[in-house]
Design a protein around this motif. Structure first.
Motif, PDB file in Angstrom:
ATOM      1  N   VAL A  57      14.701  41.798  86.501  1.00 14.20           N
ATOM      2  CA  VAL A  57      14.076  43.042  86.968  1.00 14.20           C
ATOM      3  C   VAL A  57      13.611  43.946  85.824  1.00 14.20           C
ATOM      4  O   VAL A  57      13.344  45.126  86.033  1.00 14.20           O
ATOM      5  CB  VAL A  57      15.016  43.832  87.912  1.00 14.20           C
ATOM      6  N   HIS A  58      13.475  43.382  84.632  1.00 13.69           N
ATOM      7  CA  HIS A  58      13.014  44.217  83.507  1.00 13.69           C
ATOM      8  C   HIS A  58      12.186  43.371  82.546  1.00 13.69           C
ATOM      9  O   HIS A  58      12.723  42.751  81.623  1.00 13.69           O
ATOM     10  CB  HIS A  58      14.217  44.836  82.796  1.00 13.69           C
ATOM     11  N   THR A  59      10.872  43.325  82.781  1.00 17.18           N
ATOM     12  CA  THR A  59       9.977  42.604  81.869  1.00 17.18           C
ATOM     13  C   THR A  59       8.752  43.466  81.566  1.00 17.18           C
ATOM     14  O   THR A  59       8.398  44.354  82.345  1.00 17.18           O
ATOM     15  CB  THR A  59       9.496  41.268  82.486  1.00 17.18           C
ATOM     16  N   HIS A  60       8.140  43.212  80.425  1.00 24.60           N
ATOM     17  CA  HIS A  60       6.914  43.924  80.027  1.00 24.60           C
ATOM     18  C   HIS A  60       5.873  42.899  79.603  1.00 24.60           C
ATOM     19  O   HIS A  60       5.756  42.581  78.421  1.00 24.60           O
ATOM     20  CB  HIS A  60       7.185  44.871  78.859  1.00 24.60           C
ATOM     21  N   LEU A  61       5.139  42.370  80.568  1.00 27.35           N
ATOM     22  CA  LEU A  61       4.090  41.401  80.247  1.00 27.35           C
ATOM     23  C   LEU A  61       2.772  42.146  80.073  1.00 27.35           C
ATOM     24  O   LEU A  61       2.501  43.099  80.802  1.00 27.35           O
ATOM     25  CB  LEU A  61       3.992  40.351  81.365  1.00 27.35           C
ATOM     26  N   PHE A 148      11.009  53.545  90.416  1.00 30.05           N
ATOM     27  CA  PHE A 148      10.224  54.282  89.422  1.00 30.05           C
ATOM     28  C   PHE A 148      11.029  54.371  88.142  1.00 30.05           C
ATOM     29  O   PHE A 148      12.237  54.566  88.189  1.00 30.05           O
ATOM     30  CB  PHE A 148       9.924  55.697  89.939  1.00 30.05           C
ATOM     31  N   LYS A 149      10.320  54.217  87.019  1.00 26.35           N
ATOM     32  CA  LYS A 149      11.041  54.338  85.756  1.00 26.35           C
ATOM     33  C   LYS A 149      10.626  55.613  85.045  1.00 26.35           C
ATOM     34  O   LYS A 149       9.442  55.935  84.974  1.00 26.35           O
ATOM     35  CB  LYS A 149      10.757  53.143  84.866  1.00 26.35           C
ATOM     36  N   LEU A 150      11.619  56.330  84.558  1.00 25.48           N
ATOM     37  CA  LEU A 150      11.389  57.555  83.808  1.00 25.48           C
ATOM     38  C   LEU A 150      11.995  57.402  82.418  1.00 25.48           C
ATOM     39  O   LEU A 150      12.956  56.655  82.233  1.00 25.48           O
ATOM     40  CB  LEU A 150      12.051  58.746  84.520  1.00 25.48           C
ATOM     41  N   VAL A 237      18.605  51.505  82.734  1.00 27.40           N
ATOM     42  CA  VAL A 237      18.078  50.239  82.201  1.00 27.40           C
ATOM     43  C   VAL A 237      18.653  49.975  80.813  1.00 27.40           C
ATOM     44  O   VAL A 237      19.129  50.885  80.139  1.00 27.40           O
ATOM     45  CB  VAL A 237      16.529  50.237  82.151  1.00 27.40           C
ATOM     46  N   HIS A 238      18.622  48.719  80.426  1.00 26.95           N
ATOM     47  CA  HIS A 238      19.030  48.212  79.098  1.00 26.95           C
ATOM     48  C   HIS A 238      20.145  49.025  78.434  1.00 26.95           C
ATOM     49  O   HIS A 238      19.974  49.540  77.336  1.00 26.95           O
ATOM     50  CB  HIS A 238      17.834  48.032  78.176  1.00 26.95           C
ATOM     51  N   LEU A 239      21.278  49.125  79.092  1.00 25.89           N
ATOM     52  CA  LEU A 239      22.417  49.810  78.488  1.00 25.89           C
ATOM     53  C   LEU A 239      22.932  48.971  77.318  1.00 25.89           C
ATOM     54  O   LEU A 239      23.178  47.783  77.450  1.00 25.89           O
ATOM     55  CB  LEU A 239      23.514  50.035  79.532  1.00 25.89           C
ATOM     56  N   THR A 313      16.186  41.173  80.972  1.00 27.65           N
ATOM     57  CA  THR A 313      15.847  40.814  79.582  1.00 27.65           C
ATOM     58  C   THR A 313      15.165  41.913  78.776  1.00 27.65           C
ATOM     59  O   THR A 313      15.234  41.903  77.567  1.00 27.65           O
ATOM     60  CB  THR A 313      14.910  39.587  79.553  1.00 27.65           C
ATOM     61  N   ASP A 314      14.446  42.831  79.426  1.00 25.77           N
ATOM     62  CA  ASP A 314      13.566  43.748  78.687  1.00 25.77           C
ATOM     63  C   ASP A 314      12.605  42.933  77.814  1.00 25.77           C
ATOM     64  O   ASP A 314      12.272  43.339  76.704  1.00 25.77           O
ATOM     65  CB  ASP A 314      14.385  44.741  77.845  1.00 25.77           C
ATOM     66  N   HIS A 315      12.185  41.798  78.334  1.00 26.84           N
ATOM     67  CA  HIS A 315      11.270  40.910  77.593  1.00 26.84           C
ATOM     68  C   HIS A 315      10.004  41.666  77.202  1.00 26.84           C
ATOM     69  O   HIS A 315       9.254  42.128  78.061  1.00 26.84           O
ATOM     70  CB  HIS A 315      10.905  39.718  78.489  1.00 26.84           C
TER      71      HIS A 315
HETATM   72 ZN   LIG Z   1      11.783  48.017  78.836  1.00 27.48          ZN
END
Ligand SMILES: [Zn+2]
Length: 457
Positions: A57-61, A148-150, A237-239, A313-315
Motif C-alpha cells: 500500500v505504499h509505492t511511488h511509480l 489521503f496522504k498528508l 506511513v513508513h515508521l 515498501t515505499d518503493h
Molecule cells: Zn512514500
C-alpha cells in the motif's frame, strides 16, 4: 478458464492447512481437501505455501521528485512487484498547489492505464486544501479513492500546517476516508539541513544526521493527537524510529485507532550503510532515513505485537547514474527513495518467519491481509476464500535466491540488498485467475491490471 492448485499448504492470516484451491475465471470458487474437479490447468503445489497475493500500500511509480522521476513506471514497477509476489499496489497521486484532486487523479490514472500488470488503487496526496478541495475529498471517497496522504515534512513543497491537517482529519470523520501521514517535523529538519550545508557538510550521511528520530517521534505524536481531537483513525506511513513506535504503542494502549506501517529497509538496513565509500551512501537516501541498528529489534517486536499493522515498501527508485548523482556535493539534492517493491515478500519471510520473529500467519497478515483491511480492499484482496479475487502466490519456502540488481526486474542500477541471500521465494503468481509469473519469469501482460475502487471505513 479454470485452475486447480493441488496439495499445497494454504496460509491465511488465521489458518494454515493442507488443501486444494479451485479458481473459476477471476475468482476463487472453492477450497477443499482432494478437490476432484476438471480444470484447464492443474498446478501441483506439494511442499509449497499457497498464499494470498501481496498487497503493497505504499509505492511511488513514475513519480516526479527533485527535478527527476522515479525510475520504475507502472509497467516495470508492477511487473517487478508481481515477480516478487505482490498482486496489488496502492500508489500515490499528487495534487500540486492550485490543482483539483480530480486533475491529480486523471494524471495518475493516465500513468497507470495500459501499463499496470497487476491491480492498483490510489491514495491522494493533498497539498492545497481549499473549501472546494474538502468537498472533492468526499467525492473521491465515494469513487474509490478512500485515503489521503498528508505531509508534516518538506516545507514549501508538500508540508501542511496543523490547522490544515486538522481540517482534513475532521473531514474524514464525515466521509469515511483515512488519513495517511508522513510524520517528520519538516521545520526542524529544514533548519538542520541549512546549518549542515553552511558548515560544508555535504556527504550523503548528513541526510540522516539532519533528520533525527526525535523529529519523527514528535510529528508522530502530534499527528496522533490531532487525530484524537478530530475523533478519527490515523495511519502513519513508513515508521522508522523506535521513538516514533513508542508514540504509536502508547496511543494504542490508550485504545486510540492509531495504525502504522514499517518497511523492509528499516528492518534490514541501518545508518551504518551511509558510511559506505564515496557517494555510495546515496543509495540509502530516503525519508525517514535508516536508523541505528538497535531499532530493528524494536520494529520486529512492534510487528509481532501489533503496534505495527503492515509492511509496505515505499518503493521509490532512483538510479545512481544520472539521478542520485544530482546530489553529489549537496545531500539535500539527492532524490529521496530506494527500490523495494520486488524484494519485500522474500526479505520478510527470510528475516521474519525463518528467524522466528513472526509466525507464518502474521507474515501473511502484515504483507497482505491487514493492509487490504485498512485500505478497503478486504475480502476482495488479502485472503484466500471463496468469492475473493484469485490473487494467489505459490511460495517455495526452501528456495534460496541471491538478490542482485542484475537479476531483479526493477529498472534501477543498484539494489540496497545486493548480494544478500534469502530463503523463501515466489514460484507462481496468479492475478485474478491468470498465471502472470512462472519460474521467475513474467508471463502476464502490461495493462491487464485494473483500477481498484476501495471502500470507505
Ligand atoms: Zn512514500
Amino acid at each position: 478458464m479454470t485452475l486447480l492448485i493441488r496439495h499445497g499448504t494454504i496460509v491465511t492470516a488465521t489458518d494454515l492447512y493442507r488443501g486444494d484451491v479451485f479458481v473459476d475465471g477471476e475468482k476463487i470458487a472453492s477450497i477443499g481437501t482432494s478437490l476432484d474437479l476438471p480444470a484447464d490447468r492443474v498446478i501441483d503445489a506439494t511442499g509449497k505455501y499457497v498464499l494470498p497475493g501481496g498487497v503493497d500500500v505504499h509505492t511511488h511509480l513514475d513519480m516526479p521528485f527533485g527535478g527527476t522521476t522515479s525510475a520504475d513506471d507502472f509497467e516495470s514497477g508492477t511487473i517487478a512487484a508481481a515477480c516478487g509476489g505482490t498482486t496489488t499496489i496502492v500508489d500515490f497521486a499528487i495534487q500540486y498547489r492550485g490543482q483539483t484532486l480530480h486533475h491529480a487523479w486523471e494524471t495518475w490514472a493516465g500513468k497507470a492505464e495500459g501499463k499496470a500488470a497487476i491491480d492498483y488503487g490510489f491514495h491522494m496526496i493533498i497539498t492545497d486544501l481549499s473549501d472546494q478541495v474538502e468537498q472533492e475529498m468526499d467525492a473521491l471517497v465515494r469513487q474509490g479513492i478512500s485515503s489521503f496522504k498528508l505531509f508534516m515534512a518538506y516545507p514549501g513543497v508538500f508540508m501542511l500546517d496543523d490547522a490544515t491537517i486538522f481540517r482534513a482529519l475532521l473531514r474524514t470523520g464525515k466521509n469515511g476516508g483515512t488519513i495517511c501521514m508522513h510524520a517528520e517535523n519538516g521545520g526542524v529538519i529544514d533548519v538542520l539541513v541549512k546549518k549542515a550545508l553552511a558548515e560544508g557538510k555535504t556527504a550523503p550521511k548528513y541526510h540522516a544526521l539532519t533528520r533525527p528520530a526525535r523529529a519523527e517521534a514528535e510529528a508522530t505524536h502530534r499527528a496522533i493527537a490531532l487525530a484524537e481531537m478530530a475523533d478519527v483513525p490515523i495511519y502513519l506511513v513508513h515508521l522508522s524510529a523506535s521513538e516514533a513506535l513508542d508514540m504509536v504503542a502508547q496511543a494504542r494502549d490508550r485504545g486510540l485507532p492509531a495504525f502504522a506501517e514499517t518497511c523492509p529497509q528499516y528492518l534490514f538496513l541501518s545508518e551504518e550503510n551511509y558510511d559506505e565509500p564515496g557517494f555510495a551512501g546515496a543509495k540509502y537516501v530516503m525519508s525517514p532515513p535508516l536508523r541505528a541498528k538497535r531499532t530493528q529489534a524494536d520494529l520486529w517486536r512492534g510487528l509481532a505485537f501489533n503496534d505495527l499493522q503492515a509492511i509496505s515498501t515505499d518503493h521509490c527508485p532512483f538510479c545512481m547514474k544520472e539521478q542520485k548523482i544530482l546530489g553529489e556535493g549537496d545531500f539535500s539534492k539527492i532524490p529521496n527513495g530506494a527500490p523495494g517493491i520486488e524484494t519485500r515478500m522474500s526479505l520478510v519471510y527470510d528475516g521474519g518467519v525463518r528467524t522466528g520473529r513472526i509466525p507464518l500467519n502474521r507474515f501473511v497478515e502484515l504483507t497482505s491481509t491487514s493492509p487490504a483491511r485498512i485500505f478497503g480492499l478486504f475480502p476482495r484482496k488479502g485472503t484466500i476464500a471463496p468469492g475473493s479475487d484469485a490473487d494467489i502466490v505459490v511460495f517455495d519456502p526452501e528456495k534460496t535466491v541471491r538478490l542482485a540488481a542484475k537479476s531483479l526486474h526493477m529498472k534501477v542500477d543498484y539494489n540496497p540488498y545486493e548480494g544478500r541471500t534469502v530463503t523463501g521465494a515466489t514460484e507462481i503468481v496468479i492475478s485474478r485467475g491468470r498465471v502472470i509469473v512462472e519460474g521467475g519469469r513474467f508471463t502476464g501482460r502490461a495493462g491487464a491490471g485494473a483500477f481498484l475502487k476501495r471502500s470507505a471505513r
